[in-house]
Design an enzyme around this catalytic site. Structure first.
Site: not given
Ligand code: FMN
Length: 331
Positions: A22, A25, A101, A165, A207, A278
């Protein structure tokens, strides 16, 4: 047989499995020029080596004021394109598909510039945005970013229309006025323009935030309407996340908490979806696909803890996958 390790065809691109990194940033651009660094090569490259089918680079701004912070990467000039080429080449060399993205932060930008949005209402704690009087420049920026991304070697594009955003600000009733048809018009136009510009071979994912998690906000039913329109505009898969447009949201966080949103979109809008949030266990990811809730699973934080998650998941699911030659003795 494992669905997670079954290839997924998206237009001319075959993902070797249904596991995506995913977008995340990294806030790691030190020169404030939007040019990706060695960090991005190692971060994204490690996850390609780790066996993910699709590695999606973080929110990458299509114009300077569309960055979330001055430490963000961009895709608005040739220097950035050249720097991305090394990264996409490495990802491909290791059998993964490089995705990017394409993003515009809207009112959630917190650099030393004036953010833009469909509203002059600031996000709590952030700068007051200037109201966008015309969205033509935004559509153009996404189209040019898409073309530059392809030139840079990316094979899958994801349009960021989630998390509060700019494109989410357009469709959410919390940040824009008008009917749902009026509010979804800009994200749909961006998607259609990107599709027209890149032609019929390139997969385009969008997304979205499947809900704002507040009573007067965007809902799961609204997402079905949006997903249908995005599909008609040329989107191939809807990556369903949630939230981000208000500090008031009460989010029922738990394992797979956004999966039902992806499932509703998939069933009611009849469009492939990605599930995120998650998802941390191999069997859990497999079950999401088996249940027909999604076609792709995206992992974020678990991939930070373990870039080799896909290789471990393969072992747990009894699937034989090729580890990188250099690491073969460990698998
Ligand atoms: C460090 C970090 C940076 C993230 N940056 C973005 C991003 O650039 N674009 C986006 O759509 N989501 C971003 N997210 C959200 C993740 O892509 C994801 O949707 C969210 O963390 C839930 O998934 P997870 O439970 O597997 O972490 C970011 C999450 C984290 C932890």
């Amino acid at each position: 047989m494992s669905l997670l390790f079954t290839p997924l065809q998206l237009r001319s691109v075959t993902l070797p499995n249904r596991i995506a990194v995913s977008p995340m940033c990294q806030y790691s651009v030190t020169a404030e020029d939007g040019v990706p660094t060695d960090w991005h090569l190692v971060h994204l490259g490690s996850r390609a080596v780790g066996g993910a089918g699709l590695v999606i680079a973080e929110a990458t701004a299509v114009e300077p004021r569309g960055r979330i912070s001055a430490q963000d990467v961009g895709i608005w000039n040739d220097e950035q394109v050249e720097a991305w080429k090394r990264i996409t080449r490495f990802i491909k060399e290791h059998g993964a598909i490089p995705g990017i993205q394409l993003a515009h932060a809207g009112r959630k930008a917190f650099g030393d510039w004036v953010p833009v949005a469909p509203t002059t209402e600031p996000f709590p704690g952030l700068n007051t945005p200037e109201k966008l009087e015309s969205h033509a420049g935004i559509v153009k920026a996404f189209v040019e970013g898409a073309l530059k991304a392809i030139e840079a070697g990316f094979e899958v594009l994801e349009i960021h229309a989630a998390h509060g955003y700019l494109l989410h600000e357009f469709y959410s009733p919390l940040t824009n006025e008008g009917s749902i048809e009026e509010r979804i018009a800009v994200p749909v136009e961006v998607t259609a323009a990107v599709r027209a510009a890149v032609g019929s071979d390139v997969p385009v994912i969008v997304r979205i935030s499947g809900t704002d998690w507040v009573d007067d906000g965007w809902t799961a039913d609204d997402s079905v309407v949006l997903a249908q329109a995005l599909k008609a505009a040329g989107a191939d898969l809807i990556d369903v996340s949630s939230g981000g447009n208000t500090a008031q949201a009460e989010i029922p966080i738990g394992p797979g908490y956004q999966v039902p949103l992806a499932e509703a979109v998939r069933r009611k809008a009849d469009v492939p979806t990605g599930a995120v949030g998650l998802i941390t266990e191999a069997k859990q990811a497999e079950q999401v696909l088996l249940d027909g809730a999604a076609d792709l699973v995206l992992l974020a934080r678990e991939m930070l803890r373990d870039p080799y998650w896909p290789l471990r998941a393969a072992q747990e699911l009894g699937v034989e996958v090729k580890a990188p030659r250099q690491y073969a003795r460990a698998f």
